[in-house]
Design a protein around this motif. Structure first.
Motif, mmCIF file in Angstrom:
data_model
loop_
_atom_site.group_PDB
_atom_site.id
_atom_site.type_symbol
_atom_site.label_atom_id
_atom_site.label_comp_id
_atom_site.label_asym_id
_atom_site.label_seq_id
_atom_site.Cartn_x
_atom_site.Cartn_y
_atom_site.Cartn_z
ATOM 1 N N ALA A 67 0.681 -1.282 -0.029
ATOM 2 C CA ALA A 67 0.069 0.060 0.079
ATOM 3 C C ALA A 67 1.025 1.257 0.128
ATOM 4 O O ALA A 67 1.722 1.343 0.775
ATOM 5 N N SER A 68 0.314 2.093 -0.984
ATOM 6 C CA SER A 68 1.378 3.424 -0.914
ATOM 7 C C SER A 68 0.667 4.557 0.014
ATOM 8 O O SER A 68 1.446 5.430 0.185
ATOM 9 N N MET A 70 -1.890 4.839 3.094
ATOM 10 C CA MET A 70 -3.085 4.354 4.581
ATOM 11 C C MET A 70 -4.052 5.484 4.944
ATOM 12 O O MET A 70 -3.423 6.576 5.358
ATOM 13 N N LEU A 82 -0.317 -1.847 9.561
ATOM 14 C CA LEU A 82 0.865 -1.288 9.331
ATOM 15 C C LEU A 82 1.900 -2.488 8.227
ATOM 16 O O LEU A 82 2.354 -1.933 7.490
ATOM 17 N N LEU A 85 1.641 -1.709 4.517
ATOM 18 C CA LEU A 85 2.036 -0.465 3.927
ATOM 19 C C LEU A 85 3.387 -0.548 3.458
ATOM 20 O O LEU A 85 4.027 -1.186 4.044
ATOM 21 N N SER A 86 3.691 0.082 2.300
ATOM 22 C CA SER A 86 5.022 -0.185 1.620
ATOM 23 C C SER A 86 5.925 0.758 2.474
ATOM 24 O O SER A 86 5.681 1.670 3.202
ATOM 25 N N GLY A 89 5.551 4.082 1.776
ATOM 26 C CA GLY A 89 3.915 4.471 2.121
ATOM 27 C C GLY A 89 3.888 5.869 2.806
ATOM 28 O O GLY A 89 4.668 6.131 3.825
ATOM 29 N N VAL A 91 0.999 7.559 5.642
ATOM 30 C CA VAL A 91 -0.288 7.497 6.539
ATOM 31 C C VAL A 91 -0.757 8.606 6.817
ATOM 32 O O VAL A 91 -0.109 9.590 7.335
ATOM 33 N N VAL A 123 7.158 5.169 9.905
ATOM 34 C CA VAL A 123 6.705 5.520 8.525
ATOM 35 C C VAL A 123 7.333 6.863 8.344
ATOM 36 O O VAL A 123 7.348 7.731 9.044
#
Length: 197
Positions: A67-68, A70, A82, A85-86, A89, A91, A123
């Motif tokens: 996921a790029s 969230m 989490l 997520l890439s 990515g 958030v 992140v």
């Protein structure tokens, strides 16, 4: 364009609506879209996760680390999801925790700040948003879902043109809620511009 967007939170936060707006906007932009919801307890307060995959994919569910973006409407749900997520990515997360029934029954502590700190340490880009503050002009936090969409749009992390998303909100939201949801989108966009400097 290939973009995986994960939306997560709890029941009653309007997650499914925002996922439908994202999917409809992507289709209006000529993209292929797959989407799916995974819903926990079928009641308000249960976990809700929605996957929106724009571009070519073989499954509607986002694989681990892909996921790029969230959009997290509840910080605990952001932490829980989490792994999807890439590493690069983004958030966008609510700074307000919604205590699960299990925590309220046990009398345990459930605060947003430790979860937000956890996210910030892991992140690269975390954007926090306060539902109460941002939704004050709207009269209800139930429009926070579209405010979050506006933040993502202004941050340029959806990959979708602003005019297409705005048009989708204006046409897909029931008529009696269109004006206030359009205003919610604008509030989100303006908020991001203020924090981005």
């Amino acid at each position: 364009m290939n973009k995986d967007i994960l939306l997560c939170g709890v029941g009653g936060q309007g997650i499914v609506l925002v996922s439908k707006l994202l999917a409809a906007s992507a289709m209006a932009a000529g993209e292929t879209v797959h989407s799916a919801e995974t819903i926990g307890m079928a009641q308000r307060g249960g976990s809700v996760t929605s996957h929106v995959r724009i571009g070519q994919s073989y499954s509607p569910l986002i694989p681990s680390g892909s996921a790029s973006l969230m959009l997290a409407f509840e910080p605990g749900e952001a932490v829980r999801n989490l792994p999807l997520l890439s590493k690069d990515g983004t958030v966008i997360v609510s700074n307000t925790a919604v205590m699960p029934v299990t925590a309220s029954l046990s009398g345990g502590s459930y605060q947003a700040e430790p979860m937000l700190d956890f996210l910030r340490k892991r992140v690269k880009k975390v954007i926090t948003a306060d539902p109460g503050q941002l939704c004050a002009p709207l009269g209800s936090v139930k429009y926070f879902n579209v405010v979050m969409l506006g933040i993502a749009l202004a941050a340029g992390v959806t990959g979708l043109p602003e005019e297409i998303v705005r048009k989708t909100v204006e046409t897909k939201v029931p008529e009696k809620f269109r004006e206030i949801n359009t205003k919610a989108l604008t509030i989100g966009e303006e908020y991001y511009k203020t924090i981005a400097g």
